[in-house]
Design a protein around this motif. Structure first.
Motif, PDB file in Angstrom:
ATOM      1  N   UNK A  81      -5.454  11.609   7.798  1.00 36.57           N
ATOM      2  CA  UNK A  81      -5.872  10.322   7.943  1.00 36.57           C
ATOM      3  C   UNK A  81      -4.994   9.285   7.289  1.00 36.57           C
ATOM      4  N   UNK A  82      -4.650   8.062   7.679  1.00 33.01           N
ATOM      5  CA  UNK A  82      -3.566   7.384   7.228  1.00 33.01           C
ATOM      6  C   UNK A  82      -4.018   6.688   6.048  1.00 33.01           C
ATOM      7  N   UNK A  83      -5.249   6.297   5.788  1.00 35.15           N
ATOM      8  CA  UNK A  83      -5.405   5.223   4.847  1.00 35.15           C
ATOM      9  C   UNK A  83      -6.597   5.894   3.857  1.00 35.15           C
ATOM     10  N   UNK A  84      -6.523   5.374   2.653  1.00 29.87           N
ATOM     11  CA  UNK A  84      -7.336   5.989   1.647  1.00 29.87           C
ATOM     12  C   UNK A  84      -8.794   6.364   2.127  1.00 29.87           C
ATOM     13  N   UNK A  85      -9.184   4.798   2.482  1.00 27.41           N
ATOM     14  CA  UNK A  85     -10.481   4.706   2.802  1.00 27.41           C
ATOM     15  C   UNK A  85     -10.882   5.645   3.945  1.00 27.41           C
ATOM     16  N   UNK A  86     -10.184   6.166   4.974  1.00 26.16           N
ATOM     17  CA  UNK A  86     -10.247   6.870   6.115  1.00 26.16           C
ATOM     18  C   UNK A  86     -10.411   8.345   5.607  1.00 26.16           C
ATOM     19  N   UNK A  87      -9.351   8.668   4.568  1.00 25.88           N
ATOM     20  CA  UNK A  87      -9.422   9.907   3.990  1.00 25.88           C
ATOM     21  C   UNK A  87     -10.674  10.355   3.086  1.00 25.88           C
ATOM     22  N   UNK A  88     -11.104   9.229   2.293  1.00 29.08           N
ATOM     23  CA  UNK A  88     -12.393   9.484   1.631  1.00 29.08           C
ATOM     24  C   UNK A  88     -13.406   9.513   2.559  1.00 29.08           C
ATOM     25  N   UNK A  89     -13.600   8.897   3.744  1.00 32.65           N
ATOM     26  CA  UNK A  89     -14.725   9.139   4.700  1.00 32.65           C
ATOM     27  C   UNK A  89     -14.768  10.329   5.186  1.00 32.65           C
ATOM     28  N   UNK A  90     -13.708  11.153   5.215  1.00 28.55           N
ATOM     29  CA  UNK A  90     -13.768  12.539   5.803  1.00 28.55           C
ATOM     30  C   UNK A  90     -14.265  13.370   4.899  1.00 28.55           C
ATOM     31  N   UNK A  91     -13.784  13.139   3.610  1.00 25.08           N
ATOM     32  CA  UNK A  91     -14.249  13.855   2.495  1.00 25.08           C
ATOM     33  C   UNK A  91     -15.725  13.928   2.235  1.00 25.08           C
ATOM     34  N   UNK A  94      -0.069  13.307 -10.648  1.00 22.46           N
ATOM     35  CA  UNK A  94       1.046  13.067 -10.011  1.00 22.46           C
ATOM     36  C   UNK A  94       1.047  11.937  -9.277  1.00 22.46           C
ATOM     37  N   UNK A  95      -0.143  10.961  -9.010  1.00 17.10           N
ATOM     38  CA  UNK A  95      -0.011   9.656  -8.444  1.00 17.10           C
ATOM     39  C   UNK A  95      -0.192   8.750  -9.535  1.00 17.10           C
ATOM     40  N   UNK A  96       0.475   7.296  -9.248  1.00 15.65           N
ATOM     41  CA  UNK A  96       0.640   6.420 -10.200  1.00 15.65           C
ATOM     42  C   UNK A  96      -0.857   5.585 -10.233  1.00 15.65           C
ATOM     43  N   UNK A  97      -0.823   4.496 -10.905  1.00 16.76           N
ATOM     44  CA  UNK A  97      -1.994   3.757 -11.167  1.00 16.76           C
ATOM     45  C   UNK A  97      -2.160   2.922  -9.958  1.00 16.76           C
ATOM     46  N   UNK A  98      -1.093   2.487  -9.014  1.00 15.39           N
ATOM     47  CA  UNK A  98      -1.459   1.566  -7.988  1.00 15.39           C
ATOM     48  C   UNK A  98      -2.179   2.454  -6.807  1.00 15.39           C
ATOM     49  N   UNK A  99      -2.035   3.948  -7.002  1.00 11.43           N
ATOM     50  CA  UNK A  99      -2.989   4.669  -5.975  1.00 11.43           C
ATOM     51  C   UNK A  99      -4.290   4.776  -6.541  1.00 11.43           C
ATOM     52  N   UNK A 100      -4.576   4.727  -7.953  1.00 12.94           N
ATOM     53  CA  UNK A 100      -5.826   4.899  -8.473  1.00 12.94           C
ATOM     54  C   UNK A 100      -6.527   3.661  -8.256  1.00 12.94           C
ATOM     55  N   UNK A 101      -5.832   2.277  -8.360  1.00 16.86           N
ATOM     56  CA  UNK A 101      -6.377   1.245  -8.151  1.00 16.86           C
ATOM     57  C   UNK A 101      -6.949   1.075  -6.601  1.00 16.86           C
ATOM     58  N   UNK A 102      -6.116   1.476  -5.643  1.00 20.26           N
ATOM     59  CA  UNK A 102      -6.545   1.600  -4.421  1.00 20.26           C
ATOM     60  C   UNK A 102      -7.926   2.256  -4.136  1.00 20.26           C
ATOM     61  N   UNK A 103      -8.076   3.494  -4.980  1.00 14.60           N
ATOM     62  CA  UNK A 103      -9.082   4.356  -4.794  1.00 14.60           C
ATOM     63  C   UNK A 103     -10.393   3.541  -5.423  1.00 14.60           C
ATOM     64  N   UNK A 104     -10.188   3.032  -6.525  1.00 12.62           N
ATOM     65  CA  UNK A 104     -11.291   2.258  -6.932  1.00 12.62           C
ATOM     66  C   UNK A 104     -11.738   1.336  -6.230  1.00 12.62           C
ATOM     67  N   UNK A 105     -10.741   0.645  -5.435  1.00 15.41           N
ATOM     68  CA  UNK A 105     -11.168  -0.522  -4.384  1.00 15.41           C
ATOM     69  C   UNK A 105     -12.041   0.219  -3.326  1.00 15.41           C
ATOM     70  N   UNK A 106     -12.145   1.370  -3.104  1.00 18.43           N
ATOM     71  CA  UNK A 106     -12.962   2.067  -2.223  1.00 18.43           C
ATOM     72  C   UNK A 106     -14.226   2.676  -2.790  1.00 18.43           C
ATOM     73  N   UNK A 107     -14.270   2.243  -4.096  1.00 15.74           N
ATOM     74  CA  UNK A 107     -15.697   2.521  -4.743  1.00 15.74           C
ATOM     75  C   UNK A 107     -15.464   3.633  -5.737  1.00 15.74           C
ATOM     76  N   UNK A 108     -14.457   4.380  -5.685  1.00 14.44           N
ATOM     77  CA  UNK A 108     -14.607   5.522  -6.749  1.00 14.44           C
ATOM     78  C   UNK A 108     -14.517   5.188  -8.107  1.00 14.44           C
TER      79      UNK A 108
END
Ligand SMILES: *Cc1c(COP(=O)(O)O)cnc(C)c1O
Length: 228
Positions: free
Chosen positions: A2-12, A38-52
């Motif tokens: 899936x393309x977005x973090x939110x979509x991949x999170x929903x699959x998981x 291996x992923x930077x702070x901007x990817x972590x931030x995106x994941x927190x915006x999805x509620x993690x």
């Protein structure tokens, strides 16, 4: 993928829910740790915006650079091998340590947690089969460590973790996950320590781990994508 973090999170999350349903477990018995190595702070931030809120890292040095640049309300878990001489640095950064594999490391963590006045849940990493990962306590070496559990004030042994030998077929990890749960049941009774948490299962095999009793799953690739 899936393309977005939110979509991949929903699959998981859908895979987690299906595994819980198959095993007759409640979804809130299993917590998802997003392994952001291996992923930077901007990817972590995106994941927190999805509620993690729960994130895992496998190296102290990488976490030292990353954690200060990430949102402050994250609970950081160290899931990778820790050398005893880095115990103090690990305690300063992490809320939980999944990879305690020696009495010496446990005692260093206790001393560092005491110095910071910080309660630190830890898991003992068990190398169930004696093969695969070179890290982790052999099952016959764990009792010596568990005997010290009662004397600890700050570092508290909350459960067990395992990393089975890698195989693309998730089913082949099942015996390792099951064995970890059986060891937990034995040792809880024998040493009078609850050992409630079982940290097991990664992107490709977490359903099997959930069916065998995982309470924490550690998922990187299925959330963030392949690491380069
Ligand atoms: C990288 C890592 C994970 C996550 O692995 P994926 O296959 O990317 O989900 C889990 N546990 C530990 C200890 C790791 O180092």
């Amino acid at each position: 993928m899936a393309e977005t973090f939110q979509e991949r999170l929903e699959q998981v999350q859908a895979r987690m829910a299906a595994a819980c349903a198959r095993a007759g477990r409640k979804p809130d018995e299993v917590q998802l740790i997003a392994v952001s190595k291996t992923y930077g702070p901007e990817r972590v931030r995106e994941a927190t915006e999805c509620g993690l809120r729960l994130f895992g890292e496998n190296k102290v040095q990488e976490a030292e650079a990353k954690v200060p640049m990430c949102p402050g309300n994250i609970s950081w878990h160290l899931v990778g091998h820790l050398q005893s001489n880095k115990a103090g640095r690990a305690v300063a950064l992490f809320d939980q340590i999944h990879s305690v594999d020696s009495l010496k490391l446990l005692q260093r963590l206790e001393a560092a947690a005491a110095a910071e006045g910080k309660r630190l849940p830890v898991l003992l990493e068990i190398n169930v089969s004696g093969e695969g990962s070179k890290f982790g306590l052999r099952p016959n070496a764990a009792p010596e460590v568990l005997q010290h559990a009662g004397a600890l004030e700050y570092a508290q042994i909350a459960g067990l973790m395992t990393m089975p030998p890698f195989t693309p077929e998730a089913e082949r990890a099942r015996t390792h996950f099951r064995r970890l749960r059986e060891l937990r049941d034995e040792w809880s009774a024998q040493f009078g320590v609850p050992l409630l948490e079982l940290s097991m299962g990664m992107s490709h095999d977490f359903e099997v781990a959930i069916e065998e009793g995982a309470t924490w799953i550690r998922v990187g690739t299925a959330l963030f994508g392949e690491r380069s």
